[in-house]
Design a protein around this motif. Sequence first.
Motif, PDB file in Angstrom:
ATOM      1  N   GLY A  41       0.736  -1.138   0.089  1.00 19.44           N
ATOM      2  CA  GLY A  41       0.038   0.196  -0.028  1.00 19.44           C
ATOM      3  C   GLY A  41       0.848   1.318  -0.091  1.00 19.44           C
ATOM      4  N   ALA A  42       2.222   1.194   0.366  1.00 16.14           N
ATOM      5  CA  ALA A  42       3.008   2.303   0.273  1.00 16.14           C
ATOM      6  C   ALA A  42       3.764   2.085  -0.958  1.00 16.14           C
ATOM      7  N   SER A  43       4.072   3.374  -1.502  1.00 13.65           N
ATOM      8  CA  SER A  43       5.076   3.707  -2.699  1.00 13.65           C
ATOM      9  C   SER A  43       6.462   3.731  -2.204  1.00 13.65           C
ATOM     10  N   LEU A  44       7.283   3.363  -3.025  1.00 13.83           N
ATOM     11  CA  LEU A  44       8.820   3.113  -2.750  1.00 13.83           C
ATOM     12  C   LEU A  44       9.537   3.882  -3.908  1.00 13.83           C
ATOM     13  N   VAL A  45      10.645   4.962  -3.176  1.00 13.20           N
ATOM     14  CA  VAL A  45      11.392   5.425  -4.157  1.00 13.20           C
ATOM     15  C   VAL A  45      12.959   5.191  -3.818  1.00 13.20           C
ATOM     16  N   LEU A  46      13.532   4.541  -4.675  1.00 12.19           N
ATOM     17  CA  LEU A  46      14.891   4.079  -4.269  1.00 12.19           C
ATOM     18  C   LEU A  46      15.832   5.228  -4.280  1.00 12.19           C
ATOM     19  N   ALA A  47      16.617   5.470  -3.262  1.00 10.44           N
ATOM     20  CA  ALA A  47      17.725   6.547  -3.324  1.00 10.44           C
ATOM     21  C   ALA A  47      18.675   6.396  -2.168  1.00 10.44           C
ATOM     22  N   ASP A  48      19.776   6.829  -2.782  1.00 14.24           N
ATOM     23  CA  ASP A  48      21.080   6.702  -1.731  1.00 14.24           C
ATOM     24  C   ASP A  48      21.217   7.927  -0.920  1.00 14.24           C
ATOM     25  N   ARG A  49      21.095   8.039   0.286  1.00 12.02           N
ATOM     26  CA  ARG A  49      21.239   9.203   1.063  1.00 12.02           C
ATOM     27  C   ARG A  49      22.542   9.723   0.895  1.00 12.02           C
ATOM     28  N   ASP A  50      23.676   8.999   0.580  1.00  9.67           N
ATOM     29  CA  ASP A  50      24.919   9.594   0.699  1.00  9.67           C
ATOM     30  C   ASP A  50      25.013  10.345  -0.808  1.00  9.67           C
ATOM     31  N   ALA A  51      24.097  10.344  -1.574  1.00  5.69           N
ATOM     32  CA  ALA A  51      24.090  10.838  -3.005  1.00  5.69           C
ATOM     33  C   ALA A  51      23.500  12.464  -2.766  1.00  5.69           C
TER      34      ALA A  51
END
Length: 320
Positions: A41-51
Amino acid sequence: MTDVLILGGTGWLSGRIARRLLLSGATVMCLARGGRPSPEGASLVLADRDAADAYDAVSGREWDHVIDVSSNAAHVSAAVAALGERAGRWTYVSSMSAYSDEETVGADESATLHPPAERGDDEYGRQKVAAEDAVRALGDRTLIVRPGLIVGADDPSDRFGYWATAFLRAEDGPVLLPPVEERDVQVIDVDDLSEFVATTGATGVINTIGDRHRLSEVLDAVRRRAGHRGDTVAASDAWLVEHGVAYWAGERSLPLWLPSEMTGFMTRSNARYRAAGGRLRPLDETIAAVVDDEQARGVDRDRRAGLTRADELALLQLID
């Protein structure tokens, strides 16, 4: 409909926060590195928080609520810079480890904190303080929660669950305990914490922690639920340290055991949490869930905290 962005959302606590928000009808987006799915039910955004571009995909819209659980102050600071102006509310999950005062019994949210981490300083408590400082810059629309030991089913730290495993696997054999007299425990059920974060309108800083219990009473309750029929053998602080047993967590440790001088670490005030409507389910309910979970996951599995049964028996043989 409330639009919520969780910086995380796929882990043990943050996943439960996401699921609770979904139950209340919120639209939930999780931003995470990947490797684990977001709750259904939740959407997901892939991201590297170091970027540098970590928040580009989510910074072009308004958010009713942003929730961050990171222990990396640089990640938190970058998120505040990228998203702070577009967030109606911001919640940061900090930690009791932010406090430097570990001796004062009953200390509240005004207790002394560690100095904030500087570049190259990875100490957990100082990182949490630096992250809190970044969030405070957003003003009075923020909530900083400081949990203590979070417990419950599927706990990846294996700390509280170690005692369920120790009593279950021993059956009618002995179990090694740390000193339990005059020692205290405070925990919060992961589902109580996630409920609070997902539903409260409180702001400011709140110790999200359970009531104070004697360690002896907590271990007795776990033992009863596990059906342990053997003896318990308590060793002294000095003996355990001499024989290479660590405090609190990690390999070859006895979880929940703390140095005797840390009288304030598990005795903090939760009055503000109570006043804000924070729920605390009966401890026996949490213990039952943890014992059932340890049975389901297997008492002989590799663990991140505690003693192996072989190490425990070897130590027991050395006690006079």
